[in-house]
Structures are given as C-alpha cells and as structure tokens.
Write an enzyme that holds these catalytic residues in place. Structure first.
Site, short mmCIF file in Angstrom:
data_model
loop_
_atom_site.label_atom_id
_atom_site.label_comp_id
_atom_site.label_asym_id
_atom_site.label_seq_id
_atom_site.Cartn_x
_atom_site.Cartn_y
_atom_site.Cartn_z
N GLU A 38 -1.61 43.36 7.58
CA GLU A 38 -2.31 42.86 6.40
C GLU A 38 -3.65 42.23 6.79
O GLU A 38 -4.66 42.43 6.10
CB GLU A 38 -1.41 41.82 5.72
N HIS A 71 1.57 44.27 2.02
CA HIS A 71 1.73 42.91 1.51
C HIS A 71 3.11 42.74 0.87
O HIS A 71 3.80 41.73 1.11
CB HIS A 71 0.63 42.62 0.48
N ASN A 103 9.07 74.20 14.57
CA ASN A 103 9.02 75.55 15.11
C ASN A 103 7.74 76.27 14.69
O ASN A 103 7.08 76.94 15.49
CB ASN A 103 10.23 76.36 14.62
#
Length: 676
Positions: free
Chosen positions: A67, A45, A414
C-alpha cells in the site's frame, strides 16, 4: 475473540482481491493509468484491513508495505517500471500462498517475507531520499521549543503530500466533559463530524481503543482537509458534552517520522514481563490450530435464484397439503390425485432446474488465473505470447469448476513451451512475432466445450509415430496405416513425449495422461487436432453438472445398470450371425464400420443367459472410437441423481457411482471411459 466463524467469508473475499490484484497488475504493465493504480490500491488496502481484523499479521504487514508503494504511484512520486510490477507480482504470489495456508491449516505458515518487504521499501527510496534526516530535524525543532509530531512512514508521507498540495493538516485535541457517560458514543459523533471535512489519518490512542473506551477523557485526531480552523470549531460546537477542543496546525518542520516495524522483532527487557502471557497466547493458538477443521466450500448465489427456490419450496408445501386433503371416499378421488401428482411433477422438475442454476458459476472464475500464468511463462521462455479468452461467461457446475483448473494450466504450459515458437523462428515462417494462446468455452447441448489452442508449430505426427514404434506401442507395419486421430491418441499414453529434453515447464505430451485421467473422472473427454505450422487445438468436453444426469437404464442378468446418455450414440439389435471374431475380439459391422463388442455380463461378472438369437447393443462413443456394449434388455431413459460410492469403494473399476431408483433399488452407473 474467535474469528473462525468468519473464516469462510474472509477466504472467499481474499481470493477475489488476489485475483483482482493479478488482473490489474498485468493491465498496469500495458496501461499505467490512474484508475488501474486505484483499483490495485483498493484491493491491497481492503486485504490489509481484512487480514488485520482476522489477526493474520504476515498478510497485513505485506499488504501494508504494498500500500505504501502504491500510494507513491497514485501520487505520481514514482513511475511504473517493470521492476515495480515484478516486485508487486511476487508479493501477490506470497499473499496467495499465505491464503492457501490459512485455508488448509487455519493460520499462516511462517514465510520469509522480509526480502520482499525490503524490496518494496527500496522502490520507495527515490521518494524517501528527498526527505531530510527526520531524527536530526526533530532534535533541531525540539531545541527551538517547537512541538514535534511523530508519525510512521506511511502517515508521514500522507502529511507531507497534503502540505505540498496546499491542504491543511490539523491536530485536534478533544477533551470530553467529566460527566460524559458514553465516551465511545460521544467520540463517534466527533469522528463523524470531522470526516465530513476530510480524512482522519491518525488518532491517539488508536481508533479501536477509543471505540472500546480505553482512554481517559481526552483523545487526539489528525485531520487532512481544505477547510480552515474556524469551520471545524463551528462544526464541533454542535456536539454536546465536549469540555474543550484545541486545534493546532501541523507544519513541515514539526514532522518526525519513525521507521515502521517489521517481522524481525526482538523483545527488549521491558517485554520480558509479558513472557508468560505470550506463552499462554501461543499455547492457545496451537490448540486452535490442532482443532481446526478445513473450511467448507462456499458458493455465491444470485438472490433472484434463491427467490425462485423459495417460491418452489412454497409450492411443494401447498401440494403436500393438497394431497393430504384429498379424501379417498370422494367420487372423483383418482382424478384429483392424478392432477395433484402431475402438478407435483412440474414443481419437482422446476426445482431441479433452479437448483442446477444455483450451482452454476461462470468459468471466468478459472480463466482469470491464466493471464498471470501466460505472463510468467512469456518471461521465463523469452517468448512473446498473448492470451485471448472467449466465452468466459459460460456457466458450469461448481464441482467441475473446482477441478478443471489444473488440467487447463497444464495444457497452457504445454502450448507455451512446445507449441509457440520463439519470435525469431516465427518471423522466419512469416508469422507475427507474438504467439497466441486462445481459451474458448461454449455450450453444446448438455455439455460445455473448452478449447485450448495455439498458433504454434503444431504436433510432429511423424515424430509421434516414430516414438510410438520405439516404445513398442505399435509395430512398423501398423504405423503405416494409422489415421491422424489414432496418432494423436498416443500423446495421452503415460510418460509419452516427443521432446528429447524435458524442461521444468513441460514437453508436449508430458503429463497429458494425467490431464486425460482427470477430465475423464469428471465424466468428460479430450481430443486433439493439429496442423503443421498452424497450431494445435485441445478440445475438452464436460457435462454441465455432475449431480443429476440423463441415463439409459439397462438390464444385465438380473441387475440394473445406468449408462450416461451423453456417451451413447445409438442402440441396435444384431443377430448372432453378425458377430464375428477378429484377433480374439468380437466385432460387428454397422453401416460399413467395424465396431468392437464388449459383453457387459463378462466384464461385470454377472450371470446372464447369452443364448439369445439376437443381441442388444448400446453403441457408445469415446472420441472417434465407437464400441458396442452387449446388454440383456433396455429399460428406458431416466433422470438419475448420482451418489458416490464413498472412499472405501471409490476405486472400483468400470463403476462411476450409484443411484437410488424410484422403487428403492440401487443401480450402479457405468464408467464408459473405463470400459472403452
């Protein structure tokens, strides 16, 4: 209105809200609690409002749709599912890309967000399908002479939810007196009065137009409240210059919902009259982008630290006045001057400490990115991986914080790809199905140590040696006598990998040379330790700051050089007889260890008298390796301010920067990592 002056503030806060969205969406997956959903809704918002104010339409539109969906979750009309979370996470990715575009170019790049918007709307279908066809309902209501109230989808849902919960929704039409002079101020009083009763969900005209007095004497508000009509009439009766107030209830049958517009907007005939004006707007936007300068880096500083700096600057002004007032003709002139200089030294030392603290930021600013990275890797690799973070409050210089993120992401990828085994393999080894990657940060003297560890299979040392022999880095005879740290050092060779097949994610060793180069450019070092089937630990050691360091000043020929104290192990004096040659390399034996010797005058191409009977060595360390740097003279330890050499001289080998000494001379700072 030119909003460029607010851009830095917008970017800083937008990044914070995006980080918050990532954090709470990942938490929502395991803990679909109301307070978590509320936090996500609050960030979306706020970001929507900020973006709309700045004129960033794609950000505003996408957060608006997010929203809507989040509102359904808050009101328990929808339940949290993995599909909803994945959709929202994809939205956050696009939001982050758009914010990065704005940071680089000053405007959003056009991105195809319609598919995401459609996906968000599809998640709402469960709720929307329960509503009747609004268009048909409106026609029926109109035929029955019942007033129709038009809302967009979001407003319509708010009204429907309010009515379902037994709340009142009032349409309040306010007409101001003709003699009212400050219409916007009077409207503001009406707003404040009504906000005490509940939430105003819509105004006609829009609130901005009311604020700018772009309306006649009448405006309409829609209020959701538990209060009745009489209480509202009574409250508005206290506001002067209101000619009339009409309050009517909104009922379910009178609601007409119109579809929210999206970016696939095509102007109709009535829009063509505005073409010329739109072209001028577009031209102005283009001009604005062409003259846009990349935003500066900002740093939030605790107000107490700024107060400390202000106090110290005040002390500097006082001591300056004191020095000016000392009369050379006074009897105790020298004693007063010495006392003032000592006081000045204490102030400058405190000022240095205060500035360093002001530049420090918690490393959690970097660590907060990684839960999302690990979450995505888990999905992509079909592995179960937990991320554990320790020491996130450890503080580090902002300049290092900005640079360390990418190397850490590479190490985490990794670890996830090649370190952590798949669940089946882990269970067969007697391990829990969930693998763990740990990020740990802590202070160690004037350094910060960051450890990236996993509980995976560890590094195959035999495989590393075999690959090193194949690539010609060593021969088979040398391979027999290698120590563990010498074997793991091959991982940092360019392009070195023990993995037969390189994936899109990484292979252990792929790109580790880049990680090492980046860390060393920050004045740090990286080491690796591993144990078969127990895991691997990458340890990164970084200086607290890059701005001011402790250094040992040395003479090489007639020139002064600075060697960072953090790299120095000790200083020794050896005789010429103690210097031997092994395979054309000069070495000396120090406490039973063979140490290579580098004559700085030869490396730096400086004329020097090398016929001394004794040689002064500065022993520096790099990981497990010690090397002696031969200098002509030791000048002593000194605190120096690092200055860059600029873009023209930035690639000079062996030189990390320069510093200006007290006498005005310039001394170059040696890059020990490049020398060793």
């Amino acid at each position: 209105m030119n909003n460029n002056q607010y851009l830095d503030v917008f970017l800083e806060e937008a990044k914070e809200h995006i980080a918050s969205l990532n954090t709470y969406l990942l938490e929502l997956e395991n803990n679909p609690a109301q307070e978590v959903i509320d936090e996500i809704f609050r960030s979306a918002h706020t970001l929507k409002g900020m973006s709309g104010t700045m004129g960033f339409t794609q950000l505003s539109e996408l957060t608006h749709e997010m929203e809507d969906l989040l509102q359904e979750l808050r009101n328990h009309q929808l339940t949290v599912t993995p599909q909803i979370i994945d959709t929202l996470l994809r939205c956050v990715d696009i939001l982050e890309e758009l914010v990065n575009d704005i940071e680089l170019n000053g405007e959003e790049s056009q991105r195809d967000i319609q598919a995401l918007i459609n996906s968000l709307k599809a998640r709402n279908n469960e709720f929307l399908s329960n509503n009747t066809n609004n268009k048909d309902a409106a026609e029926e209501i109109s035929a029955g002479n019942i007033a129709v109230h038009s809302f967009n989808e979001y407003e319509g849902r708010l009204v429907t939810h309010a009515l379902d919960k037994g709340l009142n929704v009032w349409q309040i039409v306010v007409r101001l007196a003709d003699e009212c002079l400050l219409k916007s101020a009077r409207a503001f009083l009406v707003f404040k009065t009504l906000e005490a009763f509940g939430e105003i969900i819509k105004t006609e005209p829009i609130a901005q137009d009311i604020e700018d007095e772009k309306f006649d004497n009448e405006f309409t508000m829609y209020l959701v409240t538990s209060q009745g009509k009489e209480e509202i009439y009574k409250a508005l009766d206290t506001v002067s210059e209101l000619e009339s107030v009409v309050i009517e209830p909104i009922v379910q049958e009178s609601i007409s919902v119109k579809e929210t517009s999206s970016f696939n907007y095509k102007p109709d005939d009535k829009d063509t009259a505005q073409t010329s004006e739109s072209q001028n707007d577009a031209l102005n936007r283009t001009t604005s982008v062409n003259t846009f300068k990349k935003t500066g880096k900002t740093l939030r500083v605790d107000i107490e630290r700024l107060d400390t700096l202000m106090n110290l600057v005040s002390e500097l002004i006082i001591i300056k006045t004191r020095l000016d007032d000392i009369n050379k003709g006074e009897k105790d002139y020298q004693a007063k001057q010495r006392e003032a200089i000592e006081y000045l030294e204490r102030i400058t030392s405190s000022l240095h400490d205060a500035v360093m603290k002001a530049r420090m930021v918690p490393i959690e600013n970097v660590f907060n990115r990684f839960p999302r990275v690990v979450h995505d890797l888990s999905r992509e690799l079909s592995k179960e991986i937990d991320l554990v973070v320790e020491g996130a409050d450890t503080e580090l210089d902002r300049t290092i914080i900005d640079e360390i993120g990418d190397p850490l992401i590479h190490l985490i990828r990794n670890a996830a790809d090649h370190g952590i085994e798949n669940p089946k393999e882990r269970i067969e080894k007697g391990k829990p199905a969930h693998g763990t990657i740990k990020l740990k940060a802590y202070h160690d003297g004037n350094n910060v140590v960051i450890e990236v560890s996993d509980d995976g299979k560890g590094i195959d040392l035999d495989g590393v040696v075999k690959k090193a022999v194949e690539r010609g880095l060593i021969d088979k005879e040398q391979a027999k006598n290698l120590k563990e740290h010498e074997i793991t050092s091959f991982l940092f060779e360019p392009g070195f990998s023990t993995k037969a097949e390189v994936t899109d994610i990484s292979g252990r060793g792929v790109g580790l040379d880049v990680v090492k180069t980046k860390i060393e450019s920050l004045g740090g070092s990286i080491d690796v330790t591993s144990k078969k089937d127990a895991g691997t630990i990458f340890s990164i050691r970084l200086p607290l700051t890059l701005a001011i360091i402790q250094a040992l000043m040395v003479m090489v020929g007639s020139e002064k050089y600075a060697i960072p104290l953090s790299s120095i192990k000790e200083t020794v004096i050896v005789s010429k007889e103690e210097i031997k040659k092994v395979q054309k390399t000069e070495v000396t034996i120090l406490r039973g260890n063979v140490i290579p010797v580098i004559r700085l005058n030869r490396v730096l191409d400086v004329k020097s008298d090398s016929d001394y009977n004794e040689m002064t060595l500065v022993v520096v360390k790099k990981g497990e390796k010690d090397i002696g740097l031969a200098v002509d003279e030791l000048l002593g330890q000194q605190e120096i301010v690092i200055k860059t050499l600029g873009n023209f001289l930035k690639d000079i080998k062996f030189i990390a920067g320069a510093t200006i000494l007290g006498d005005g001379e310039v001394a170059l700072i040696l890059d020990v990592n490049k020398l060793v």
